[in-house]
Design an enzyme around this catalytic site. Structure first.
Site, PDB file in Angstrom:
ATOM      1  N   ARG A  34       0.786  -1.228   0.000  1.00 21.63           N
ATOM      2  CA  ARG A  34       0.000   0.000   0.000  1.00 21.63           C
ATOM      3  C   ARG A  34       0.826   1.290   0.000  1.00 21.63           C
ATOM      4  O   ARG A  34       0.601   2.172  -0.801  1.00 21.63           O
ATOM      5  CB  ARG A  34      -0.945   0.024   1.212  1.00 21.63           C
ATOM      6  CG  ARG A  34      -2.013  -1.063   1.158  1.00 21.63           C
ATOM      7  CD  ARG A  34      -2.907  -1.039   2.374  1.00 21.63           C
ATOM      8  NE  ARG A  34      -3.758   0.131   2.430  1.00 21.63           N
ATOM      9  CZ  ARG A  34      -4.686   0.332   3.359  1.00 21.63           C
ATOM     10  NH1 ARG A  34      -4.868  -0.557   4.314  1.00 21.63           N
ATOM     11  NH2 ARG A  34      -5.423   1.429   3.339  1.00 21.63           N
ATOM     12  N   HIS A  81      -8.293  -3.500  -6.771  1.00 21.12           N
ATOM     13  CA  HIS A  81      -7.974  -2.781  -5.535  1.00 21.12           C
ATOM     14  C   HIS A  81      -9.180  -2.772  -4.608  1.00 21.12           C
ATOM     15  O   HIS A  81      -9.979  -1.819  -4.621  1.00 21.12           O
ATOM     16  CB  HIS A  81      -7.545  -1.350  -5.879  1.00 21.12           C
ATOM     17  CG  HIS A  81      -6.773  -0.667  -4.796  1.00 21.12           C
ATOM     18  ND1 HIS A  81      -5.487  -1.016  -4.470  1.00 21.12           N
ATOM     19  CD2 HIS A  81      -7.106   0.349  -3.945  1.00 21.12           C
ATOM     20  CE1 HIS A  81      -5.052  -0.237  -3.496  1.00 21.12           C
ATOM     21  NE2 HIS A  81      -6.024   0.593  -3.156  1.00 21.12           N
ATOM     22  N   TYR A 125     -18.917  13.443 -11.972  1.00 19.50           N
ATOM     23  CA  TYR A 125     -18.903  14.634 -12.813  1.00 19.50           C
ATOM     24  C   TYR A 125     -17.639  14.741 -13.664  1.00 19.50           C
ATOM     25  O   TYR A 125     -17.631  15.455 -14.658  1.00 19.50           O
ATOM     26  CB  TYR A 125     -19.023  15.900 -11.954  1.00 19.50           C
ATOM     27  CG  TYR A 125     -20.307  15.988 -11.173  1.00 19.50           C
ATOM     28  CD1 TYR A 125     -21.538  16.001 -11.828  1.00 19.50           C
ATOM     29  CD2 TYR A 125     -20.307  16.063  -9.790  1.00 19.50           C
ATOM     30  CE1 TYR A 125     -22.711  16.080 -11.112  1.00 19.50           C
ATOM     31  CE2 TYR A 125     -21.476  16.143  -9.063  1.00 19.50           C
ATOM     32  CZ  TYR A 125     -22.684  16.148  -9.737  1.00 19.50           C
ATOM     33  OH  TYR A 125     -23.858  16.232  -9.034  1.00 19.50           O
TER      34      TYR A 125
END
Length: 856
Positions: A34, A81, A125
């Site tokens: 990570r 993921h 968006y």
């Protein structure tokens, strides 16, 4: 102690040991999976998965349309993921922010946040795709260049590393907090890093100190300044260090003449809005004095934070306080920790380059093996097809006589000694392959494949060829994506000798009338027949012009003298460099002079550590009250950042001129009422730096000295005097007799109501032009050769016609322009486009020529 159920039995375990092993497992998972980047591709798992999904799963290369960010995030979550959607979106957003990434990998469309700390729009968006440079990160991933492993649910393979051609760990940096360790790596300039990689390939034994010639310092996406190199050197040599970052500023003036500090670039990772807010708090709390107003005027054209200063504030003092107390100066703690073979390691600059080169070498070898295998596989098929075409009748007979495809393949294998693959290709062959053109095409393809196979085998057998391929690819990347540095490097005063960074090359220093200074390599100028330096092409403001020009070297020093009697130093290499056509930089931005002071003289000297030189040359200064002072240059051989007092100025007086002399020159002072005095420099005793000087000329009433010239022996120069109403003349130096200093002098110009007071005295030759500046702001340039030599006591000739109530403000001789300027000739005759009102000037009597010498 604790209990654990195991196969129906209760087993007693040590809870301390259990917690320890569980925490170690957790921490290693965070470290490896990570938080830390891989040294080879410079990416954390989340970034690697985003790029792999966008390229191989969604086909969002740079030439494809944008796709909704929510689609990309969902695909990455579902396939690779299994963490929070916000973590994936934030990671992708950062790859598209120009203030976060030195070289952006994602092309975002929509609101992706701002440098003010504004967050991006929701993922539903915004849209995204890969940038062109990211295509190089994914290049050749389909050619078995990297290892794959199953994803979290073992349904799809994912790459363990990307075969990137871009050294992402160095050029984009990385930051991450793991368990018990963290990484913080600054971004760098791609061109510099690739040059260092090529240098390493040429010499694998290269030292870090040698690599510093290529990678000079971090290069942040927000620009700014790296202040000091000691921390940078330490970081590159050890893997840990501290880089000081500063905002880039300029000193400007408002329309009312007040100084203002303008910030155009800020340190990396600084929130602009938060920085401005904290500076405003410091101003309100009186912790920073001298700022009257602060405003953010940034727009789409760039960053611009304006801080208007109070009238009595000193810009340099305010700026230093801002650096000390605000985020305009921050530090970047370098901690180069990355995963090497799955283990975290602290790496220096050479280690980072070495691991990347090894990765690229492995990619090239694996790609070549893959290409060789594919070429041999295709050549093998073509060999079978060519056999079939050469024995087409028999092949057709065998196929027609077979009961099934398998029987036909077996018969072909037995008859021609073919392989299973070749026989299958013959069975699947189309009838068009039987034409002559198709057979020739097959033969050409086979011959070409044989050449490729030979080349691939040669590459695999030759380490130098493999490394040359790596180097050639790096040079290709540099050609396509390399750019200039954004972050300026400024050496701190307490560091080692900065001259070590600059060759002692010849430079041209130009200073404009309005105080803009720059240095330019002498090689940029064309050599003239006169041996001077041409000034054509210098881009100054409309009302500005080049006033001083010096040919010097990088290790020389410039001395600046102000009207308050202060002296400042500046090494030539510290003067901002500019192209021959550039304007330069305001001197107030370069040296720390007081707001109400003004530079009056510039002197170029050789090395101040040359004892023989500084003890055999002098500086002579003159004030408007007629005081002259002579000081050994040695007194100015110890530079101080804030300058020193060069002469004690009495109240109401001011310094007007300073000259470098050899100790044997002749000094001429001229006063406004038309008197001038000439005396030997030897008549002025050298005194210390803090002295006030001695009387050079006696002046009466409201008279004052307008200029001083120093003429060395055996130098042929004329004395030029100009009055404020436009009259002037040249006089031979011999017309001025030598007297003792302190006298009233002799007449140098017949002063009348018509001529006006004397405004300037200059030493000139025919190789000079004259720049005349009127009080109205009009600037006119005429050749000195147009003004003829006449007697000392004459009134002179009309040099220019003036508008009504206008007068000459100052006169400066400059090197003659290389190219003829049409407006100069017109101005010399009195009039025209530059001075249309000259036609309306008061006419002269008809029986006298304007250029006729008028005597007493």
């Amino acid at each position: 102690m604790a209990e654990e159920l195991e196969e129906g039995r209760i087993k007693r375990i040590n809870i301390e040991e259990k917690m320890k092993t569980a925490y170690i497992d957790y921490s290693m998972s965070v470290i490896v999976s990570r938080a830390l980047p891989d040294v080879r591709d410079g990416l954390k798992p989340v970034h690697r998965r985003i790029l792999y999904d966008m390229s191989n799963e969604l086909n969002l290369y740079s030439d494809k349309p944008h796709r909704k960010s929510a689609r990309i995030v969902g695909d990455v979550l579902g396939k690779f993921h299994p963490h929070g959607d916000l973590s994936v979106y934030e990671a992708m957003v950062r790859l598209a922010q120009e203030w976060s990434m030195r070289y952006m990998l994602v092309d975002g469309q929509g609101n992706f946040g701002s440098v003010d700390g504004d967050g991006p729009a929701a993922m539903r968006y915004t849209e995204a795709r890969m940038r062109k440079i990211a295509d190089e990160v994914m290049a050749d991933i389909d050619k078995d260049t990297v290892d794959f492993r199953p994803n979290f649910d073992e349904t799809i393979p994912e790459p363990t590393v990307l075969p990137t051609r871009i050294p992402l760990l160095l050029v984009n940096g990385a930051s991450g907090i793991a368990v018990g360790m963290a990484t913080n790596m600054p971004p760098h300039n791609l061109s510099e890093v690739l040059d260092a990689i090529c240098a390493y390939i040429d010499n694998p034994e290269i030292e870090v100190s040698e690599l510093l010639h290529y990678v000079k310092a971090p290069d942040f996406p927000t620009g700014g300044i790296v202040y000091g190199c000691e921390g940078v050197r330490e970081a590159y040599e050890t893997g840990r260090g501290r880089v000081i970052m500063r905002a880039k500023t300029e000193i400007e003036h408002t329309s009312t003449g007040r100084e203002c500090i303008v910030v155009t670039e800020i340190p990396y990772m600084v929130n602009k809005a938060e920085m401005i807010r904290k500076i405003a708090d410091l101003i309100n709390e009186k912790k920073i004095e001298g700022i009257a107003y602060i405003n953010d005027e940034s727009d789409r054209n760039g960053m611009r934070i304006v801080m208007i200063l109070k009238h009595d504030a000193v810009a340099s003092v305010v700026l230093n306080n801002l650096y000390r107390m605000s985020a305009m100066q921050t530090s970047f703690p370098v901690n180069n920790i990355a995963l090497v073979d799955g283990r975290p390691m602290l790496l220096n600059l050479r280690d980072l380059i070495r691991h990347f080169v090894e990765h690229r070498h492995e990619v090239v070898v694996r790609r070549t093996r893959y290409d060789l295998a594919q070429a041999e596989k295709r050549a093998h098929i073509l060999e079978g097809l060519l056999i079939a075409v050469d024995h087409i009748d028999e092949v057709i007979r065998i196929i027609r006589g077979a009961q099934s495809p398998d029987e036909a393949k077996a018969a072909l294998i037995e008859r021609f000694g073919l392989s299973e693959a070749q026989a299958a290709a013959i069975i699947d062959m189309r009838l068009r392959a039987l034409t002559g053109l198709e057979r020739d095409k097959l033969k050409r393809e086979y011959d070409e494949l044989c050449k490729q196979i030979a080349y691939f085998k040669e590459v695999l057998d030759s380490l130098p060829m493999q490394m040359q391929i790596v180097k050639d690819e790096m040079l290709e990347i540099k050609e396509k994506y390399g750019d200039e540095r954004r972050t300026e490097i400024v050496l701190s005063a307490e560091e080692f000798n900065p001259e070590d960074f600059y060759a002692d090359e010849e430079m041209v220093i130009t200073v404009s009338h309005m105080g803009y200074i720059k240095r330019t390599p002498l090689t940029e100028y064309r050599t003239q027949n006169r041996g001077g330096v041409g000034m054509k092409g210098s881009s100054t403001r409309d009302e500005d012009f080049i006033e001083h020009i010096y040919v010097t070297t990088m290790h020389n020093t410039m001395l600046f003298f102000t009207e308050k009697g202060r002296c400042y130093w500046l090494k030539v290499y510290a003067i901002p460099e500019g192209a021959r056509a550039s304007k330069g930089r305001a001197i107030q931005n370069v040296i720390q002079i007081e707001p109400d002071d003004k530079i009056r003289a510039y002197i170029n000297v050789r090395r101040l550590d040359d004892k023989e030189y500084v003890n055999s040359n002098y500086i002579i200064m003159c004030t408007k009250e007629g005081v002259v002072k002579k000081t050994l240059l040695e007194a100015y051989s110890r530079p101080r950042q804030n300058g020193v007092n060069a002469i004690t100025i009495r109240e109401g007086d001011r310094l007007i001129e300073a000259k470098l002399t050899s100790g044997s020159s002749e000094v001429i002072l001229a006063a406004r009422e038309g008197k001038a005095i000439r005396f030997n420099e030897a008549g002025v005793r050298a005194i210390g730096r803090t002295g006030a000087g001695v009387k050079g000329i006696t002046i009466e009433g409201d008279d004052e000295v307008v200029g001083m010239i120093c003429v060395e022996k055996d130098v042929k120069e004329d004395i030029l005097v100009v009055s404020e109403n436009g009259y002037g003349k040249r006089t031979d130096l011999g017309d001025y007799r030598i007297t003792n200093r302190g006298g009233k002098g002799v007449k140098t110009l017949q002063i009348t109501e018509k001529t006006g007071k004397l405004i300037a005295i200059k030493a000139v030759t025919d190789e000079n032009d004259l720049m005349i500046i009127n009080r109205s702001g009009l600037t006119i340039r005429i050749p000195v050769s147009d003004i003829r030599v006449s007697g000392r006591a004459t009134q002179g000739v009309r040099v220019i016609n003036l508008r009504n109530n206008d007068a000459i403000a100052s006169v400066i001789p400059v090197p003659k322009s290389e190219d003829e300027e049409p407006e100069a000739a017109a101005s010399a005759e009195g009039a025209t486009a530059e001075n249309p009102a000259a036609e309306n000037a008061a006419p002269e009597p008809e029986n006298r020529n304007d250029n006729e010498t008028i005597t007493e």
